[in-house]
Design an enzyme around this catalytic site. Structure first.
Site, mmCIF file in Angstrom:
data_model
loop_
_atom_site.group_PDB
_atom_site.id
_atom_site.type_symbol
_atom_site.label_atom_id
_atom_site.label_comp_id
_atom_site.label_asym_id
_atom_site.label_seq_id
_atom_site.Cartn_x
_atom_site.Cartn_y
_atom_site.Cartn_z
ATOM 1 N N VAL A 229 0.854 -1.200 0.000
ATOM 2 C CA VAL A 229 0.000 0.000 0.000
ATOM 3 C C VAL A 229 0.881 1.238 0.000
ATOM 4 O O VAL A 229 2.025 1.179 0.437
ATOM 5 C CB VAL A 229 -0.912 0.072 1.257
ATOM 6 C CG1 VAL A 229 -1.976 -0.994 1.192
ATOM 7 C CG2 VAL A 229 -0.108 -0.045 2.536
ATOM 8 N N CYS A 230 0.340 2.355 -0.481
ATOM 9 C CA CYS A 230 1.080 3.591 -0.296
ATOM 10 C C CYS A 230 0.661 4.163 1.040
ATOM 11 O O CYS A 230 -0.468 3.970 1.484
ATOM 12 C CB CYS A 230 0.896 4.582 -1.437
ATOM 13 S SG CYS A 230 -0.664 5.414 -1.527
ATOM 14 N N GLY A 231 1.583 4.815 1.708
ATOM 15 C CA GLY A 231 1.273 5.284 3.050
ATOM 16 C C GLY A 231 1.242 4.140 4.041
ATOM 17 O O GLY A 231 0.404 4.107 4.936
ATOM 18 N N ASP A 232 2.150 3.152 3.908
ATOM 19 C CA ASP A 232 2.242 2.109 4.919
ATOM 20 C C ASP A 232 2.858 2.703 6.188
ATOM 21 O O ASP A 232 3.359 3.819 6.181
ATOM 22 C CB ASP A 232 3.057 0.921 4.401
ATOM 23 C CG ASP A 232 4.476 1.307 4.076
ATOM 24 O OD1 ASP A 232 5.310 1.302 4.989
ATOM 25 O OD2 ASP A 232 4.749 1.654 2.913
#
Lengths: 173, 156
Positions: free
Chosen positions: B44-47
């Protein structure tokens, strides 16, 4: 303990929708985040349908290392706000999210009829930089755990924009 | 999981450069925030790790150093750090696998990786705050930042 918005919405925020809202939504977002881009039409639909009862505030949470254009886009939106065109800039940035770059930001500012000298100066002004930093830090302290993160009446809403839409529709009926 | 006022077990783990980092390196110098997490390369982006990395300047202001700990090898951490531009050290709890996580009570035996947990350790090496999150939920930084504020107030 639910995550709480700190600080609450104030006049220094960018807010649209109801002036005296029954429901106050705050979104922490990043102009280059695809999930924020996908959320945008749903948030606009919420405003369209429930804008007399609901307000939406947008705070900057640019993830600069993941999204190299996100910070510059936030600067552009805040600079446009100095000339009363925050939401116009905000909406247009999301509309061209896929091709975001410095030239496009300038182009939008010009299309909006902004005073370009002032716009360029404001993009680098300490006040604008501070606004974005304050937004980001308030997000960190409020428990933002990804973008977009929504707060409803000051409490973190653990769901996507579609869940938010469903929740508001159910409340309204 | 270790709770408030427990002495934090010391450890020696490799950072992405293959150098040994000990908890005791920071004793009497910095507060330490330990982020135990399942694995690098969450899809995911923003993990969690990227988010905390972006928030590092706030932790710097609070006189706290961030250390991430997973069972990935230091080679993996090196690649992940470079790819995601991570601004704090990720440590390899690799051999014996999950040993440090076990000592902190946050190893998931069934899954074979570290649970998602946060610890705030003060300069004297004592756990001041801890939090266990569900694997699939990024914990956010609000809890640990509040705990750091509280620590500042008690030290005044």
């Amino acid at each position: 303990m639910p995550e709480q918005l700190k600080p609450g919405v104030s006049p220094s925020d960018h807010t649209r929708g109801a002036r005296n809202p029954q429901l106050e939504i705050v979104e922490y977002g990043d102009f280059q985040c695809l999930y924020c881009g996908a959320a945008e039409p749903i948030v606009e639909e919420i405003l369209e349908q429930f804008g007399t009862a609901v307000s939406v505030t947008f705070r900057n949470f640019p993830l600069r290392d993941t999204h190299p254009e996100a910070y510059d886009a936030a600067l552009a939106a805040e600079a446009a706000a100095k000339q009363g065109k925050y939401w116009e800039m905000h909406d247009r940035i999301f509309a061209i999210q896929d091709t975001l770059n410095a030239q496009h930001l300038i182009q939008i500012a010009s299309d909006l009829g902004l005073d370009m000298t002032r716009f360029r100066n404001d993009q680098q002004s300490p006040e604008v930089l501070q606004k974005i930093e304050n937004d980001f830090e308030s997000g960190a302290r409020s428990g933002v755990n990804g973008t977009p993160t929504f707060f409803v009446d000051g409490i973190r809403f653990d769901g996507a924009a579609t869940d938010l839409y469903v929740m508001i529709s159910e409340n309204a009926s | 999981m270790l709770k408030k006022n427990t002495p934090a077990p010391d450890f020696q783990l490799l950072n992405p450069e293959g150098e040994v980092v000990s908890l005791s390196d920071f004793k009497n110098k910095k507060n330490v925030v330990l982020l135990f997490y399942p694995a690098d390369w969450s899809p995911v982006c923003g993990d969690e790790i990227s988010l905390f990395s972006q928030m590092k300047p706030i932790f710097d202001k609070e006189d706290a150093v961030l250390l991430g700990i997973s069972v990935d090898s230091f080679f993996c951490h090196k690649a992940y750090t470079a790819h995601r531009k991570i601004h704090f050290q990720l440590l390899a709890d690799f051999e014996p696998k999950g040993e440090v996580a076990r000592q902190y009570g946050v190893y998931n035996e069934k899954a074979g990786y570290n649970s998602r947990a946060l610890f705030l350790i003060d300069k004297s090496g004592t756990v001041q705050w801890s939090y266990l999150a569900p694997d699939e939920v990024n914990p956010g930084a609000d809890g640990v930042l509040d705990a750091l504020e509280e620590l500042k107030e008690t030290n005044v």
